[in-house]
Scaffold this motif. Structure first.
Motif, PDB file in Angstrom:
ATOM      1  N   ASP A   1      25.920  13.322  11.569  1.00  0.00           N
ATOM      2  CA  ASP A   1      26.419  12.314  12.495  1.00  0.00           C
ATOM      3  C   ASP A   1      25.297  11.997  13.471  1.00  0.00           C
ATOM      4  OD1 ASP A   1      29.153  12.070  11.581  1.00  0.00           O
ATOM      5  OD2 ASP A   1      29.485  14.064  12.403  1.00  0.00           O
ATOM      6  N   THR A   2      25.171  10.722  13.824  1.00  0.00           N
ATOM      7  CA  THR A   2      24.098  10.267  14.707  1.00  0.00           C
ATOM      8  C   THR A   2      24.689   9.766  16.015  1.00  0.00           C
ATOM      9  OG1 THR A   2      22.818   9.583  12.770  1.00  0.00           O
ATOM     10  CG2 THR A   2      22.129   8.708  14.894  1.00  0.00           C
TER      11      THR A   2
ATOM     12  N   VAL B   1      17.860   9.522  19.286  1.00  0.00           N
ATOM     13  CA  VAL B   1      19.198   9.928  18.861  1.00  0.00           C
ATOM     14  C   VAL B   1      19.313  11.451  18.907  1.00  0.00           C
ATOM     15  CG1 VAL B   1      19.490   7.942  17.312  1.00  0.00           C
ATOM     16  CG2 VAL B   1      18.576  10.098  16.414  1.00  0.00           C
TER      17      VAL B   1
ATOM     18  N   TYR C   1      13.581   8.550  13.346  1.00  0.00           N
ATOM     19  CA  TYR C   1      14.535   9.475  12.734  1.00  0.00           C
ATOM     20  C   TYR C   1      15.017   9.020  11.356  1.00  0.00           C
ATOM     21  CZ  TYR C   1      18.510   6.449  13.982  1.00  0.00           C
ATOM     22  OH  TYR C   1      19.385   5.410  14.073  1.00  0.00           O
ATOM     23  N   ARG C   2      15.116   7.704  11.137  1.00  0.00           N
ATOM     24  CA  ARG C   2      15.602   7.229   9.831  1.00  0.00           C
ATOM     25  C   ARG C   2      14.651   7.648   8.711  1.00  0.00           C
ATOM     26  NH1 ARG C   2      16.686   3.042  13.362  1.00  0.00           N
ATOM     27  NH2 ARG C   2      18.893   2.423  13.535  1.00  0.00           N
TER      28      ARG C   2
ATOM     29  N   LEU D   1      20.871  14.163  16.287  1.00  0.00           N
ATOM     30  CA  LEU D   1      21.416  14.372  14.949  1.00  0.00           C
ATOM     31  C   LEU D   1      22.278  15.629  14.961  1.00  0.00           C
ATOM     32  CD1 LEU D   1      18.261  13.687  12.732  1.00  0.00           C
ATOM     33  CD2 LEU D   1      20.063  12.071  13.389  1.00  0.00           C
TER      34      LEU D   1
END
Length: 206
Positions: free
Chosen positions: A185-186, A196, A169-170, A198
């Motif tokens: 926000d994660t 995660v 995801y990053r 998102l």
């Protein structure tokens, strides 16, 4: 995770439990003929698919109105959200977009058999008229850069995007920031230590 463990993690009524069991039975039956989910994940259905989807509802911050789920596939997260919200948040209206006709037929069957109101559109999300949704969700559908385009098209002002993402995801966030500006926000996934959720708002093109 067993059904019992799911019910310990997520407090639901007997009627909601009954609907989820019906969904599980239909998914197992139809999956023999249509590839709705990987067969290897059926043994962990209550965690891998049900809890994974159910974790989105509290993150919607009580928003009501249209919840648009894109690329619903075997029903995740859209059908689970509809079942979970049916009694506790009846002001939520779920619409699922699924381009595969066979999967769309499955989704309509599940909604009918579970007794929940879900609209199913068998169309590509890019071709659907802007929905004015309060919430848009997606799971394992497309890179974040593409999902943000869908969100900008279909969310009403102040709407919220909830996207389930894996370990990469990053990198997806970095790529998306080339073309988009947004607030994010994660939240750690309740089902996968590398995944995660998102939660994204204020989406606009860079």
């Amino acid at each position: 995770m067993s059904k019992a463990a799911f019910l310990e993690a997520v407090s639901v009524s007997r009627e909601t439990e009954r609907r989820l069991v019906t969904f599980a039975e239909l998914l197992t039956k139809w999956n023999r003929h249509i590839n709705l989910v990987s067969a290897s994940t059926l043994e962990d259905l209550w965690s891998r698919h049900f809890l994974d989807s159910a974790q989105l509802l509290p993150l919607a911050e009580g928003r009501h109105g249209l919840w648009l789920d894109v690329g619903t596939g075997g029903g995740f997260p859209g059908i689970v959200v509809a079942i979970m919200a049916a009694e506790t948040q009846p002001a939520i209206r779920v619409r699922c977009i699924e381009s595969d006709q066979r999967k769309a037929t499955f989704l309509r069957t599940v909604a009918r058999e579970c007794g929940v109101s879900v609209e199913v559109l068998s169309e590509r999300v890019e071709r659907v008229e802007p929905a004015g949704a309060a919430v848009i969700s997606a799971r394992a559908l497309a890179p974040l850069d593409d999902l943000l385009a869908y969100a900008q098209r279909h969310l009403k002002p102040g709407g919220l995007a909830l996207f389930l993402k894996g370990a990469g995801y990053r990198e997806e966030l970095e790529t998306a920031l080339v073309n988009w500006r947004f607030q994010v926000d994660t939240y750690p996934s309740k089902t996968n230590p590398d995944a995660v959720v998102l939660k994204i708002g204020d989406i606009e093109r860079a």
